[in-house]
Enzyme design. Structure first.
Site, PDB file in Angstrom:
ATOM      1  N   PRO A   2     -61.647 -28.497 -87.225  1.00 31.04           N
ATOM      2  CA  PRO A   2     -61.437 -28.260 -88.635  1.00 31.04           C
ATOM      3  C   PRO A   2     -60.273 -27.322 -88.899  1.00 31.04           C
ATOM      4  O   PRO A   2     -60.077 -26.326 -88.200  1.00 31.04           O
ATOM      5  CB  PRO A   2     -62.755 -27.612 -89.071  1.00 31.04           C
ATOM      6  CG  PRO A   2     -63.385 -27.126 -87.820  1.00 31.04           C
ATOM      7  CD  PRO A   2     -62.541 -27.487 -86.670  1.00 31.04           C
ATOM      8  N   GLU A   3     -59.542 -27.653 -89.941  1.00 33.26           N
ATOM      9  CA  GLU A   3     -58.490 -26.791 -90.453  1.00 33.26           C
ATOM     10  C   GLU A   3     -58.952 -26.285 -91.822  1.00 33.26           C
ATOM     11  O   GLU A   3     -60.106 -26.491 -92.184  1.00 33.26           O
ATOM     12  CB  GLU A   3     -57.177 -27.578 -90.546  1.00 33.26           C
ATOM     13  CG  GLU A   3     -56.813 -28.257 -89.227  1.00 33.26           C
ATOM     14  CD  GLU A   3     -55.540 -29.085 -89.288  1.00 33.26           C
ATOM     15  OE1 GLU A   3     -54.654 -28.759 -90.095  1.00 33.26           O
ATOM     16  OE2 GLU A   3     -55.447 -30.061 -88.539  1.00 33.26           O
TER      17      GLU A   3
END
Length: 270
Positions: A2-3
């Site tokens: 995840p960013e």
DNA sequence: AGGCGTACCTGAGGGC
DNA sequence: TGCCCTCAGGTACGCC
């Protein structure tokens, strides 16, 4: 995994599902992922109540009533999954399981075991090295431009450095550079004022659009409810090697920069 | 100081 | 089928 947009989506889901709930116990199945060490972690978190859940860079920040925080980094494949009282099927690869007073549980699961969960004290400066929040008022053009000055590192490598701007990862670095028509290998400090303007705008634009779509599920990212995001259908370059550039039609190429896959259009990104 | 390579892990997918 | 190789949303650390 995840960013910033994915972490933001997860944090919002956790805020909705967990705010106000009391943690009755923690089960630590893989001790290396927590700090402080297992017995202290379990003892200190039991009895805490969740005030709110937010995000700083790629960290999920769970604020607790005592003033302490539970700071979670999901790295590549970490998940935070809320299981309501009736949930029977366990989340695979669960490394830590928090149990709440009403029967709700929170599973911290991670196939690759890279993700970390850290309980920090009220005054502990855990985010001292984390850079500017790109969607905050602090992220002005002048401050962004100042960070680029004198840097010879490739602009894409700069964007991945969490100490400068926080939350951008491989997907959104590639996407923002495509949108700004900038070659990923160009030295950061060499960008003209006009290019800096375009990049400052494209970073915010791509992150906002991705949050609107609840993140990108290229492979196995899911949010706190176990749902996939939608931005994978709107990617312009990431993982599109061999396919046509959406602006000029020429073939998107994959190169490697700082040991990371990098996708770009050699015609319109200069 | 900063840049580079490697380490940490498991699993999916492609080539042969 | 199955083996072997590469690749994956990320960062920490050691070395020059």
């Amino acid at each position: 995994m995840p960013e910033l947009p994915e972490v933001e989506t997860i944090a919002r889901g956790l805020q909705k599902a967990l705010a106000g709930k009391q943690i009755v116990s923690a089960e630590v199945r893989l001790p290396k992922v927590v700090s402080p060490e297992r017995s202290r972690f379990m003892a200190e978190i039991a009895g805490e109540t969740i005030d709110s859940v937010g995000r700083r860079g790629k960290f999920v920040v769970v604020s607790l009533a005592s003033g302490r925080s539970l700071v979670v980094h999901l790295r590549m494949t970490g998940r935070l999954i809320v299981q309501t009282a009736g949930t029977t099927n366990p989340e695979p690869y669960t490394n830590v399981l928090l149990a709440f007073g009403d029967g709700t549980r929170l599973a911290f699961a991670d196939v690759r075991q890279f993700g970390r969960m850290r309980l920090v004290g009220p005054e502990e400066p855990w985010a001292a090295e984390v850079g500017l929040e790109p969607l905050s008022d602090d992220f002005t053009f002048e401050r962004f431009s100042g960070l680029l000055d004198g840097r010879s590192t490739p602009i894409k490598v700069f964007l991945l450095d969490q100490r400068r701007v926080a939350g951008i990862g491989n997907i959104y670095a590639c996407e923002a550079l495509w949108e700004a028509k900038i070659h990923p290998g160009r030295p950061a400090g060499s960008l003209s004022r006009e290019r800096r303007r375009r990049l400052h705008a494209s970073i915010q634009s791509v992150l906002r659009r991705a949050i609107d779509q609840r993140g990108t599920s290229v492979d196995d990212y899911v949010d706190a409810e176990g749902l996939r995001g939608g931005f994978q259908n709107q990617l312009s370059v990431y993982s599109r090697d061999g396919q046509g550039c959406l602006r000029c039609g020429r073939s998107i190429v994959r190169t490697v920069l700082a040991q990371r896959g990098t996708w770009s259009c050699r015609t319109c990104q200069r």
